[in-house]
Design a protein around this motif. Structure first.
Motif, short mmCIF file in Angstrom:
data_model
loop_
_atom_site.label_atom_id
_atom_site.label_comp_id
_atom_site.label_asym_id
_atom_site.label_seq_id
_atom_site.Cartn_x
_atom_site.Cartn_y
_atom_site.Cartn_z
N PRO A 146 48.87 44.00 33.91
CA PRO A 146 47.54 44.92 33.58
C PRO A 146 48.20 46.16 32.59
CG PRO A 146 47.15 44.53 35.73
CD PRO A 146 48.33 43.81 35.47
N LEU A 147 49.47 46.32 32.96
CA LEU A 147 50.46 47.40 32.38
C LEU A 147 50.79 47.17 30.98
CD1 LEU A 147 52.67 48.55 35.20
CD2 LEU A 147 50.35 49.78 34.36
N LEU A 148 51.24 45.68 31.04
CA LEU A 148 51.89 45.16 29.79
C LEU A 148 50.57 44.58 28.72
CD1 LEU A 148 54.67 42.77 30.97
CD2 LEU A 148 54.75 44.97 29.83
N TYR A 149 49.60 44.13 29.21
CA TYR A 149 48.28 43.59 28.58
C TYR A 149 47.11 44.06 28.54
CZ TYR A 149 52.15 39.93 28.36
OH TYR A 149 53.10 39.15 28.14
N GLY A 150 46.86 45.20 29.38
CA GLY A 150 45.64 45.98 29.30
C GLY A 150 44.36 45.20 29.80
N ALA A 151 43.34 45.17 29.16
CA ALA A 151 42.23 44.54 29.91
C ALA A 151 42.21 42.94 30.26
CB ALA A 151 40.95 44.60 28.74
N PRO A 152 43.06 42.20 29.28
CA PRO A 152 43.32 40.76 29.76
C PRO A 152 44.31 40.59 30.59
CG PRO A 152 43.48 41.02 27.27
CD PRO A 152 43.42 42.29 27.68
N GLY A 153 45.15 41.58 30.81
CA GLY A 153 45.92 41.51 32.02
C GLY A 153 45.33 41.93 33.31
N ILE A 154 44.46 42.93 33.17
CA ILE A 154 43.41 43.23 34.39
C ILE A 154 42.58 41.97 34.89
CG2 ILE A 154 41.69 44.43 35.14
CD1 ILE A 154 42.86 46.88 33.65
N SER A 155 42.04 41.11 33.97
CA SER A 155 41.21 40.11 34.07
C SER A 155 42.29 38.93 34.72
CB SER A 155 40.79 39.58 32.85
OG SER A 155 40.00 38.32 33.07
N ALA A 156 43.37 38.60 34.21
CA ALA A 156 44.28 37.69 34.65
C ALA A 156 44.77 37.95 36.26
CB ALA A 156 45.44 37.64 33.91
N SER A 157 44.98 39.46 36.64
CA SER A 157 45.33 39.76 37.95
C SER A 157 44.18 39.60 38.78
CB SER A 157 45.82 41.33 37.58
OG SER A 157 46.88 41.38 36.89
N LEU A 158 43.29 40.03 38.23
CA LEU A 158 41.98 39.64 39.23
C LEU A 158 41.76 38.44 39.62
CD1 LEU A 158 39.36 42.52 37.89
CD2 LEU A 158 40.74 42.50 40.09
N HIS A 159 41.66 37.45 38.67
CA HIS A 159 41.47 36.08 38.87
C HIS A 159 42.70 35.68 39.97
CE1 HIS A 159 40.40 31.85 37.60
NE2 HIS A 159 41.70 31.65 37.89
N MET A 160 43.97 35.87 39.47
CA MET A 160 45.02 35.58 40.38
C MET A 160 44.67 36.02 41.85
SD MET A 160 48.17 36.02 37.93
CE MET A 160 49.55 35.73 39.09
N GLY A 161 44.32 37.13 42.08
CA GLY A 161 44.01 37.74 43.33
C GLY A 161 42.88 36.89 44.19
N VAL A 162 41.67 36.86 43.46
CA VAL A 162 40.85 35.99 44.03
C VAL A 162 41.12 34.75 44.30
CG1 VAL A 162 38.41 34.91 43.31
CG2 VAL A 162 38.88 37.29 42.60
N VAL A 163 41.82 34.01 43.52
CA VAL A 163 42.19 32.57 44.04
C VAL A 163 43.28 32.64 44.95
CG1 VAL A 163 43.58 30.70 42.93
CG2 VAL A 163 42.01 31.49 41.52
N GLY A 164 43.97 33.69 45.09
CA GLY A 164 45.09 33.93 45.95
C GLY A 164 44.52 34.28 47.49
#
Length: 77
Positions: free
Chosen positions: A52-70
Motif C-alpha cells: 500500500p505504501l508503494l502502490y497506493g490504492a492498487p496496493g491496498i487492494s492486493a494486500s486485502l486480497h492476500m490477507g483474505v486468502v491467507g
C-alpha cells in the motif's frame, strides 16, 4: 521415438541424481532451508505491509486480497 524417449529419461535421471547430490552439501541445504522459512510467512507479511505504501490504492487492494486468502481455510491436513 522410443529411443529418444529412453535417452530423455536417462538424461532426466542423471540430472535428478546430480541435483540430489548437490543438495547434500551443507551450504546448499542451508540456503534452501532459509528460502523455505521466508516463504512460510515473513516475506508475505512484509509485502502486505509495504505494497500500500508503494502502490497506493492498487496496493491496498492486493494486500486485502492476500490477507483474505491467507486467513481462509487451510489446505494442510
Amino acid at each position: 521415438m522410443a529411443g529418444q524417449s529412453s535417452r530423455m529419461a536417462a538424461v532426466d535421471l542423471s540430472l535428478c541424481l546430480l541435483i540430489n547430490r548437490a543438495g547434500a552439501a551443507r551450504p546448499v541445504r542451508s540456503f534452501f532451508i532459509a528460502i523455505s522459512r521466508l516463504g512460510d510467512g515473513v516475506v508475505w507479511y512484509i509485502m502486505i505491509l509495504v505494497w500500500p505504501l508503494l502502490y497506493g490504492a492498487p496496493g491496498i487492494s492486493a494486500s486485502l486480497h492476500m490477507g483474505v486468502v491467507g486467513l481462509g481455510p487451510s489446505t494442510r491436513r
